[in-house]
Design a protein around this motif. Sequence first.
Motif, PDB file in Angstrom:
ATOM      1  N   LYS A  93      -3.431   0.534  -3.149  1.00  0.00           N
ATOM      2  CA  LYS A  93      -4.701   0.277  -3.871  1.00  0.00           C
ATOM      3  C   LYS A  93      -5.807   1.117  -3.242  1.00  0.00           C
ATOM      4  O   LYS A  93      -6.021   1.061  -2.027  1.00  0.00           O
ATOM      5  CB  LYS A  93      -5.102  -1.192  -3.730  1.00  0.00           C
ATOM      6  CG  LYS A  93      -4.317  -2.139  -4.571  1.00  0.00           C
ATOM      7  CD  LYS A  93      -5.203  -3.373  -4.919  1.00  0.00           C
ATOM      8  CE  LYS A  93      -4.403  -4.459  -5.600  1.00  0.00           C
ATOM      9  NZ  LYS A  93      -3.646  -5.280  -4.628  1.00  0.00           N
ATOM     10  N   HIS A 134       6.085   2.121  -4.110  1.00  0.00           N
ATOM     11  CA  HIS A 134       4.663   2.217  -3.758  1.00  0.00           C
ATOM     12  C   HIS A 134       4.367   3.284  -2.708  1.00  0.00           C
ATOM     13  O   HIS A 134       3.213   3.460  -2.326  1.00  0.00           O
ATOM     14  CB  HIS A 134       4.140   0.862  -3.271  1.00  0.00           C
ATOM     15  CG  HIS A 134       3.919  -0.106  -4.385  1.00  0.00           C
ATOM     16  ND1 HIS A 134       4.933  -0.837  -4.956  1.00  0.00           N
ATOM     17  CD2 HIS A 134       2.789  -0.451  -5.070  1.00  0.00           C
ATOM     18  CE1 HIS A 134       4.457  -1.592  -5.916  1.00  0.00           C
ATOM     19  NE2 HIS A 134       3.154  -1.380  -6.017  1.00  0.00           N
ATOM     20  N   SER A 141      -3.326   7.433  -2.305  1.00  0.00           N
ATOM     21  CA  SER A 141      -4.569   6.674  -2.064  1.00  0.00           C
ATOM     22  C   SER A 141      -5.181   7.024  -0.716  1.00  0.00           C
ATOM     23  O   SER A 141      -6.408   7.154  -0.599  1.00  0.00           O
ATOM     24  CB  SER A 141      -4.299   5.165  -2.093  1.00  0.00           C
ATOM     25  OG  SER A 141      -3.941   4.767  -3.375  1.00  0.00           O
TER      26      SER A 141
END
Length: 356
Positions: A93, A134, A141
Motif C-alpha cells: 500500500k 504482493h 510502492s
Amino acid sequence: MPYSYPNTHCKLLLLLLLHQHLSTAVYTIGVNYGTVADNLPPPSQVAAFINDQTTIDKVKIYDANPDIIKAFANTNISLTITVPNDAVLAVAKPSAAQSWVADNVLAFYPATKIRRIAVGNEILATGDKNLIAHLLPAMKSIHAALQSAEIADDIQVSTPHSLGILSVSDPPSSGRFRRGYDRVIFAPILEFHRQTKTPFMVCPYPYFGFDEKTLSYALFQPNGGVFDRATGLNYTNMFAGQMDAVYSAMKRVRYGDVDIVVAETGWPSAGDPNQVGVSVDNAVSYNANLVKFVGSGVGTPLMPNRTFETYLFSLFNEDLKPGTSERNFGLFRPDFQPVYDVGVLRNPQVREFFPV
Ligand SMILES: *[C@@H]1O[C@H](CO)[C@@H](O)[C@H](O)[C@H]1NC(C)=O
Ligand SMILES: *[C@@H]1O[C@H](CO)[C@@H](O)[C@H](O)[C@H]1NC(C)=O
Ligand SMILES: *[C@@H]1O[C@H](CO)[C@@H](O)[C@H](O)[C@H]1NC(C)=O
C-alpha cells in the motif's frame, strides 16, 4: 613494525604484509550482518570495526534496525536494509510504503549511506502465494515513496532470491525459472529492474549444491570441470555455473541485460561430526577464492569480463541459529576475532595477534 618482536615474529609479519599486498586490498567485498545471536557486540562497535579494520565496504542487514542504521552514519560503508517479510504485505500500500521510508530511510539518510532496500528476503521460497503476489507491488510502492522523497536515483529497490527459483540449473545454459513463475512473477520483476536500472539479487550457495564428487569444483580447487555441451563452454567452479544458470533463466525471459548482485553466499567453518565438506580450510578456500573471482573481472563463461557485487554470508557466527553448520558461517567471532581471514583485514598486525 615493532622492533621488539622476536625475529620469527618479524618474518611472520613480513610474510603477512606480503600476503596482504599480493592477494587482497584490490578487491572490496560486501558482507551480511545477521543478528540471530545473543552475544554480539553493540552496532556502534561493529560499524567502527568494519570501517576501520576491514576492506569490507558494503553491508547488508536483514531488517531496518535503527541502532544498526544509525551506527553506520558517517562511515564509508554502504548499507542495504531490508523490509522484513512480515511487513511486505503492508508496504504494498502506497501510504504504508511512505511511512516505512520515512521511518527507516529518511530518518537516517544521507548520514548513513543507504544504497539499497531489499523488499523481503527470499519471498518466493516462502511458497506463500498471497505474499508472492504482493512482492512486486511492494517493491513499486517503496520505489514510489523514494521518488516522492526525491532520492529514488540514489537508493535502489530489489529483493534477494534463493536458487530455488530455478527448476533447472544444470548444465548452466539450461537454467530456467520455475514454470508458473517465469512469465507471471519474474518477467515483471525483471522489467521493474530494467526500468529502474537496479539489480536482480540472488543467493548462490555451492555449499548446498555439492556432493562428494563435486567438492573440489564447489571449493574453486583443481577439478575436472564441467562441460556444457549446449554451449561448448567449460566450467571450472560451481559458483560460475550457478550464476550462469541464473543468467540463462533471465535471458530465456529476455532480460539478460539486467545486472546481477550476489546477495548471499558462503561456506561454514564448522559442522556436526562427520559432516562432509565442512571445515575451516574449506571455508577459507571457498570464500577467499570467491572474493578474488567476483572481483577479478574474469566473469563467467556466459558473462565474460563482469564483476559481481557480492555479499558474503556472514559477518558473525550466530549462536541462535538452528544447526551447528548454520551457526558457523561467520568470518568473525562475536569478540571480533577472525574465525579465519579471507583477506578482508586491513592491518596485518591484527592477524599477528589473532593467529589464523
Ligand atoms: C572515508 O574514506 C575517505 C577516503 O578514503 C577517508 O579520507 C575518510 O577518512 C574515510 N572516512 C571514514 C569515516 O572512515
Ligand atoms: C573443455 O574441457 C575439456 C576437457 O578438459 C577439453 O577437452 C576442451 O578442450 C575444453 N573446451 C574448451 C572450449 O575450453
Ligand atoms: C573480455 O576481455 C578480453 C580481454 O580484455 C577481451 O579480449 C574480450 O573481447 C572481452 N570480452 C567481452 C565479451 O567483452
